[in-house]
Motif scaffolding. Structure first.
Motif, PDB file in Angstrom:
ATOM      1  N   UNK A 281      11.550 111.126 -48.581  1.00 51.61           N
ATOM      2  CA  UNK A 281      10.699 110.312 -47.709  1.00 51.61           C
ATOM      3  C   UNK A 281      11.418 109.043 -47.273  1.00 51.61           C
ATOM      4  N   UNK A 282      12.160 108.438 -48.173  1.00 51.21           N
ATOM      5  CA  UNK A 282      12.923 107.247 -47.804  1.00 51.21           C
ATOM      6  C   UNK A 282      13.990 107.583 -46.767  1.00 51.21           C
ATOM      7  N   UNK A 283      14.612 108.754 -46.914  1.00 46.95           N
ATOM      8  CA  UNK A 283      15.653 109.151 -45.950  1.00 46.95           C
ATOM      9  C   UNK A 283      15.099 109.337 -44.546  1.00 46.95           C
ATOM     10  N   UNK A 284      13.782 109.473 -44.414  1.00 46.65           N
ATOM     11  CA  UNK A 284      13.169 109.605 -43.099  1.00 46.65           C
ATOM     12  C   UNK A 284      13.141 108.309 -42.311  1.00 46.65           C
ATOM     13  N   UNK A 285      13.540 107.198 -42.931  1.00 51.83           N
ATOM     14  CA  UNK A 285      13.560 105.899 -42.253  1.00 51.83           C
ATOM     15  C   UNK A 285      14.969 105.610 -41.762  1.00 51.83           C
ATOM     16  N   UNK A 286      15.142 105.587 -40.452  1.00 50.35           N
ATOM     17  CA  UNK A 286      16.446 105.269 -39.878  1.00 50.35           C
ATOM     18  C   UNK A 286      16.769 103.800 -40.149  1.00 50.35           C
ATOM     19  N   UNK A 287      18.020 103.526 -40.435  1.00 53.63           N
ATOM     20  CA  UNK A 287      18.454 102.179 -40.795  1.00 53.63           C
ATOM     21  C   UNK A 287      19.381 101.637 -39.714  1.00 53.63           C
ATOM     22  N   UNK A 288      19.028 100.485 -39.194  1.00 53.72           N
ATOM     23  CA  UNK A 288      19.902  99.781 -38.259  1.00 53.72           C
ATOM     24  C   UNK A 288      20.645  98.679 -38.988  1.00 53.72           C
ATOM     25  N   UNK A 289      21.964  98.607 -38.815  1.00 52.45           N
ATOM     26  CA  UNK A 289      22.710  97.570 -39.513  1.00 52.45           C
ATOM     27  C   UNK A 289      23.459  96.687 -38.529  1.00 52.45           C
ATOM     28  N   UNK A 290      23.641  95.428 -38.917  1.00 55.81           N
ATOM     29  CA  UNK A 290      24.446  94.498 -38.125  1.00 55.81           C
ATOM     30  C   UNK A 290      25.104  93.503 -39.070  1.00 55.81           C
ATOM     31  N   UNK A 291      26.295  93.054 -38.675  1.00 59.73           N
ATOM     32  CA  UNK A 291      27.106  92.182 -39.528  1.00 59.73           C
ATOM     33  C   UNK A 291      26.917  90.703 -39.215  1.00 59.73           C
ATOM     34  N   UNK A 292      26.415  90.374 -38.041  1.00 54.29           N
ATOM     35  CA  UNK A 292      26.090  88.996 -37.692  1.00 54.29           C
ATOM     36  C   UNK A 292      25.077  89.051 -36.563  1.00 54.29           C
ATOM     37  N   UNK A 293      24.628  87.891 -36.091  1.00 54.26           N
ATOM     38  CA  UNK A 293      23.596  87.865 -35.052  1.00 54.26           C
ATOM     39  C   UNK A 293      24.159  87.604 -33.663  1.00 54.26           C
ATOM     40  N   UNK A 294      25.503  87.643 -33.533  1.00 49.00           N
ATOM     41  CA  UNK A 294      26.115  87.388 -32.243  1.00 49.00           C
ATOM     42  C   UNK A 294      26.268  85.912 -31.929  1.00 49.00           C
ATOM     43  N   UNK A 295      25.811  85.045 -32.832  1.00 51.04           N
ATOM     44  CA  UNK A 295      25.900  83.606 -32.611  1.00 51.04           C
ATOM     45  C   UNK A 295      26.628  82.901 -33.756  1.00 51.04           C
ATOM     46  N   UNK A 296      26.305  83.298 -34.986  1.00 51.07           N
ATOM     47  CA  UNK A 296      26.825  82.617 -36.166  1.00 51.07           C
ATOM     48  C   UNK A 296      27.721  83.569 -36.932  1.00 51.07           C
ATOM     49  N   UNK A 297      28.993  83.233 -37.123  1.00 49.27           N
ATOM     50  CA  UNK A 297      29.916  84.148 -37.798  1.00 49.27           C
ATOM     51  C   UNK A 297      29.654  84.208 -39.296  1.00 49.27           C
ATOM     52  N   UNK A 298      30.200  85.244 -39.913  1.00 47.29           N
ATOM     53  CA  UNK A 298      30.136  85.414 -41.365  1.00 47.29           C
ATOM     54  C   UNK A 298      31.551  85.655 -41.877  1.00 47.29           C
ATOM     55  N   UNK A 299      31.761  85.489 -43.169  1.00 47.02           N
ATOM     56  CA  UNK A 299      33.091  85.711 -43.731  1.00 47.02           C
ATOM     57  C   UNK A 299      33.473  87.189 -43.668  1.00 47.02           C
TER      58      UNK A 299
END
Length: 471
Positions: free
Chosen positions: A255-273
Motif C-alpha cells: 500500500x505504501x508503494x502505491x504512493x508516488x514520491x517526488x524528490x528535489x534537492x533544493x528549491x531553486x533559490x537556496x543552495x544546499x551542501x
C-alpha cells in the motif's frame, strides 16, 4: 549497562516485558548516562534522579495487568509542554520556576501508557530560534561536536535522545523545531498533522495561525520508535478544535508503494551542501530499491508557502509576544532579542494584511495539494547544511551567501501546509556531522510519512555520537 541506553525504545520495552531487566535497572542506566553527559551537553531544564528512582520502583511494583504500552520507558519532554510537577519555563526568566499543576493532554497520555518521565529539556527562550540557548539555563550543545548547536527549538530534546540520555521524547514544531534538531543530531522525528497528536497544554498555546503551523511531535532514535510514540499518543482530543477524529491506519508495504514520491534537492533559490544533495539521492535510491516510484518533482508553491510562514511565524509571533516583553527587554535572552530584531525589520501586520494572509493560506494550501495529487509524498532536504557552530548566522554554499532563516526554509513550507513531515538520518558531512532527509505526506496521511520514512531508516539509521558512546 551503558550500551542499553542506545537500544531502540521498542527493544527496551521488549526487555522490560520479558523481565530481562527491571524498570529500576533501566532507569539507573539512564541516570548514569545523564550524570556523565549532562554537565557537558546541558540538555535538561529539570531533572531529579531521586524522583525518577522513586517512580521506577513504583512501576516495578505495579501489577502486570495495570501496565501500559510504554510501561517503564524512560522519556523526556520539551519544557514548553506542560508536565505537572516539572519545570516548564519556556527558557525564559519571565517564567523562572514555573511548574504546571496539570499535564498537557499528550503528557497525560504518556503517563497513562506507563512512560517514566525523566524530566524536561531545554529550549530557546519562547521557542523562537533554531539554536537552544537562554539566560535561564544556558546553552545546549550537540553531542556530535560541542562547538555546534543541536538545533532548536527542541534542541535539548534532540541532544538527550541522540546521546542516550532518553529513549524517546516530545518536542514541538511551528517552523522545523522537531525536524531541524533531529537532522542536526542524527535522530528521527515526526511533525504530525496538527491535532493528530493533541496540542492542548503546549506553552504558549497553539492558537490562531499557530493551530496550523504548530504541532507536538515525537522524537526518537529510530522511525519504529517514533511510530510507536505516534500510535500511542495520537487520537482526538474533543476539547481541541484542531484535533480531528481520524482513526489510525495500518498500511502494508504494498500500500505504501502505491504512493508516488517526488524528490528535489533544493528549491531553486537556496543552495544546499554537496553532502546534503547526496543524502537526498541516496534516500531516493534506497526507496527505488524497495520498489517505490521516485521521480524528480518540486511543487511550484514553495516560495509562496515560505513567505506566508514568515508572515505568521515571524510577524504574528512577535505580535503575540509583544504584551509579555513590553518594558522588560533587559530580561530577554540575546537569542530572543535577535528574533525580535528580525521581526521589527518587517514590522507588525495591519488587520487587513493579516486577514488577506489568512485567506491566502487556505488558497495556497489548496493549490499545493492539487499539485501533490500525482506525487502525494515528497522527499527533500531538512536544511541547507548540517549543524552549525553556536552563533553562526551566515554561510557560503555553492558560491552563494545563505543566511540564518533561509538555511532552514525546507521545513517551513510544510508548517504552512499543515502536512506531516518525518526526518531520518542518512548521510554525513566531511566533519562527520549527521545529515537527515525529510519525507512529507499530505495532511492526515501521517502513517504514509511514517511508513516510508521507516523504509529509509532501515537502509541507513542511527549511529551513536562518539562522546556519548564513551569513545
Amino acid at each position: 549497562m551503558s550500551e542499553l541506553v542506545f537500544e531502540p525504545a521498542v527493544r527496551q520495552l521488549e526487555m522490560l516485558q520479558a523481565r530481562e531487566i527491571s524498570v529500576t535497572e533501566l532507569a539507573e542506566a539512564h541516570v548514569a548516562q545523564i550524570e556523565r553527559l549532562n554537565p557537558k551537553l546541558n540538555v535538561f531544564a529539570d531533572f531529579d534522579a531521586e524522583r525518577m528512582r522513586s517512580q521506577a520502583r513504583a512501576m516495578d511494583a505495579a501489577p502486570v495487568d495495570a501496565r501500559g504500552t510504554l510501561h517503564g520507558l524512560p522519556v523526556t519532554v520539551k519544557s514548553s509542554i506542560a508536565s505537572a510537577g516539572y519545570k516548564c519555563e519556556i527558557g525564559s526568566l519571565n517564567h523562572k520556576g514555573e511548574i504546571p499543576h496539570e499535564d498537557a493532554v499528550v503528557v497525560a497520555r504518556l503517563r497513562a501508557a506507563g512512560a517514566l518521565i525523566l524530566g524536561t529539556t531545554n529550549c530557546p527562550e519562547f521557542l523562537m530560534a533554531y539554536e537552544t540557548d537562554n539566560l535561564l539555563h544556558g546553552q545546549t550543545r550537540n553531542p556530535w561536536d560541542m562547538e555546534r548547536t543541536p538545533g532548536g527549538s527542541s534542541g535539548g530534546e534532540s541532544a538527550a535522545i541522540a546521546a542516550g540520555m532518553s529513549a524517546a521524547g516530545l518536542g514541538s514544531d511551528s517552523g522545523g523545531s522537531v525536524r531541524v534538531p533531529a537532522h542536526f543530531t542524527g535522530i528521527c522525528s515526526l511533525k504530525p498533522t496538527p491535532g493528530r497528536i493533541p496540542g492542548r497544554g503546549h506553552l504558549p498555546p497553539c492558537v490562531g495561525p499557530f493551530s496550523t503551523l504548530g504541532a507536538i511531535g515525537p522524537m526518537a532514535r529510530t522511525m519504529a520508535d517514533v511510530e510507536l510514540m505516534f500510535r500511542t499518543l495520537s487520537g482526538q482530543d474533543d476539547a481541541d478544535p484542531a484535533s480531528a477524529p481520524v482513526a489510525l491506519r495500518d498500511l502494508s508495504l504494498d500500500e505504501l508503494r502505491g504512493h508516488r514520491i517526488g524528490f528535489f534537492e533544493d528549491d531553486g533559490r537556496t543552495p544546499v551542501t554537496a553532502e546534503t544533495r547526496a543524502s537526498v539521492r541516496k534516500a531516493a535510491a534506497a526507496l527505488r530499491d524497495a520498489g517505490f516510484c521516485v521521480e524528480p518533482f518540486r511543487p511550484s508553491t514553495l516560495e509562496s508557502l515560505r513567505k506566508l510562514w514568515w508572515t505568521f511565524f515571524v510577524q504574528c509571533g512577535a505580535m503575540f509576544y509583544e504584551p509579555e516583553v513590553r518594558g522588560g527587554r533587559g530580561r530577554l535572552s540575546p537569542i530572543f532579542r535577535e528574533f525580535l530584531a528580525i521581526a521589527e525589520r518587517t514590522g507588525p501586520l495591519t488587520a487587513t494584511e493579516l486577514l488577506n494572509a489568512w485567506a491566502e493560506m487556505d488558497l495556497l494550501r489548496s493549490k499545493t495539494l492539487e499539485e501533490m495529487r500525482e506525487y502525494p509524498v515528497l522527499l527533500c532536504p531538512v536544511a541547507s547544511l548540517p549543524a552549525w557552530r553556536h552563533g553562526e548566522r551566515e554561510w557560503t554554499i555553492e558560491g552563494q551567501k545563505v543566511e540564518y532563516l533561509d538555511a532552514v526554509r525546507f521545513t517551513q513550507w510544510f508548517n504552512t501546509l499543515g502536512a506531516p513531515a518525518a526526518v531520518v538520518p542518512v548521510g554525513r558531512s566531511p566533519e562527520a556531522l549527521p545529515i537527515g532527509v525529510q519525507i512529507v505526506a499530505r495532511p492526515f496521511e501521517d502513517e504514509v510519512a511514517l511508513g516510508i520514512a521507516a523504509v529509509v531508516d532501515r537502509a541507513f539509521g542511527y549511529r551513536a555520537p562518539g562522546m556519548a558512546a564513551g569513545a
